[in-house]
Write an enzyme that holds these catalytic residues in place. Structure first.
Site, PDB file in Angstrom:
ATOM      1  N   PRO A 149       0.804  -1.202   0.000  1.00  0.00           N
ATOM      2  CA  PRO A 149       0.000   0.000   0.000  1.00  0.00           C
ATOM      3  C   PRO A 149       0.843   1.261   0.000  1.00  0.00           C
ATOM      4  O   PRO A 149       1.710   1.444   0.846  1.00  0.00           O
ATOM      5  CB  PRO A 149      -0.778  -0.115   1.311  1.00  0.00           C
ATOM      6  CG  PRO A 149      -0.147  -1.247   2.072  1.00  0.00           C
ATOM      7  CD  PRO A 149       1.061  -1.662   1.353  1.00  0.00           C
ATOM      8  N   GLU A 150       0.564   2.120  -0.947  1.00  0.00           N
ATOM      9  CA  GLU A 150       1.150   3.449  -0.942  1.00  0.00           C
ATOM     10  C   GLU A 150       0.039   4.396  -0.469  1.00  0.00           C
ATOM     11  O   GLU A 150      -1.018   3.924  -0.072  1.00  0.00           O
ATOM     12  CB  GLU A 150       1.684   3.789  -2.335  1.00  0.00           C
ATOM     13  CG  GLU A 150       2.685   2.733  -2.811  1.00  0.00           C
ATOM     14  CD  GLU A 150       3.316   3.025  -4.164  1.00  0.00           C
ATOM     15  OE1 GLU A 150       3.527   4.203  -4.490  1.00  0.00           O
ATOM     16  OE2 GLU A 150       3.584   2.061  -4.896  1.00  0.00           O
TER      17      GLU A 150
END
Length: 271
Positions: free
Chosen positions: A2-3
């Site tokens: 996840p960014e």
DNA sequence: AAGTGGACCTGCTAGC
DNA sequence: TGCTAGCAGGTCCACT
């Protein structure tokens, strides 16, 4: 995994529903990156006051402090009225009167950490070095230029470091550099002010677009209700080694920087 | 003090 | 078919 967009999509998908929920049980699975820092029972009876994002971290304020959460590389959160019995990779359940928040994280690079406040304890230590939020008006070509001027390393690595601007990880750093026409190997302190202006806009626009599309689902990302993202279908360079650049047709290249893949178009992007 | 390499951990895939 | 090497969206820490 996840960014920033994935973390924000996750946050938006459960923040309202968990608000005001009172903790009725806490279940811990295998150890995560750091110990939680308190006994699960000490959270019982406390109420979730908000879900706040800072960089790729989520902060859930409770009454006597709060929980700082990070999804690491492979973490995801689900929120549901009722959850199935925990599987091998379900390492944290926060059961509340509004529903159960569950962290699933096969690689266990993620974390759930208790702190007395967001600016105290472990939370303060982890958050203190973070750069500007990309959607903060203070993040601009000028601030990016000022940050990059102090570095001699490759600009891609400066973006990943997160102490100038947060949120762009390996996918979106490559995508933003493509959008700005900058080679990921360009030395940070050689970028002109106008190129920094373009890069700042590219970082913001890339992350905003990913957010609109619900993030990127390369393997397994889902929001807290199990919905996948669509940005991966719009990637211009990430994961496209050898395929034609969507702008000029040149073959997209893959190189390794600091043991991480970078993708770029050798014709559209200059040092 | 910035730059680097290694560490954490598991699952999946490509290739032999 | 089965094994192995290599790769994966993050980031902290020790060392130079």
């Amino acid at each position: 995994m996840p960014e920033l967009p994935e973390v924000e999509v996750t946050r938006l998908s459960f923040a309202r529903r968990i608000l005001g929920g009172r903790v009725t049980a806490v279940r811990l699975g295998k150890p995560l990156r750091w110990p939680m820092g308190c006994a699960g029972e000490s959270l019982l009876g406390q109420t979730v006051g908000a879900v706040i994002r800072r960089g790729k971290y989520l902060w859930l304020p409770l009454e006597g402090g709060g929980l700082l959460m990070h999804l690491g590389m492979s973490g995801s959160l689900r929120f549901a009225d009722h959850v199935a019995p925990p599987g091998a990779h379900d390492h944290f359940d926060l059961v509340t009167t509004r529903g159960t928040l569950r962290l699933t994280d096969p690689r266990r690079f993620g974390a759930v950490v208790w702190s007395p406040a967001i600016d105290a304890g472990t939370a303060a230590r982890l958050l203190s070095g973070l750069g500007l939020e990309p959607f903060d008006p203070a993040f601009s070509g000028a601030s990016l230029h000022a940050g990059l001027r102090r570095r001699r390393g490759a600009v891609k690595l400066a973006l990943l470091a997160g102490d100038i601007v947060v949120g762009a990880g390996n996918i979106y750093a490559s995508e933003a550099l493509f959008a700005a026409g900058i080679d990921p190997r360009a030395r940070s302190n050689t970028l002109s002010r106008p190129r920094c202006e373009r890069l700042a806009i590219a970082v913001r626009d890339t992350l905003a677009r990913a957010l609109e599309l619900g993030g990127s689902t390369l393997r397994d990302f889902r929001d807290a209700h199990g919905v996948a993202g669509d940005f991966q279908n719009e990637a211009r360079v990430y994961g496209r080694e050898g395929e034609p650049c969507r702008v000029c047709g040149a073959r997209v290249r893959r190189i390794v920087q600091a043991q991480r893949a970078s993708y770029f178009c050798p014709r559209c992007q200059r040092r």
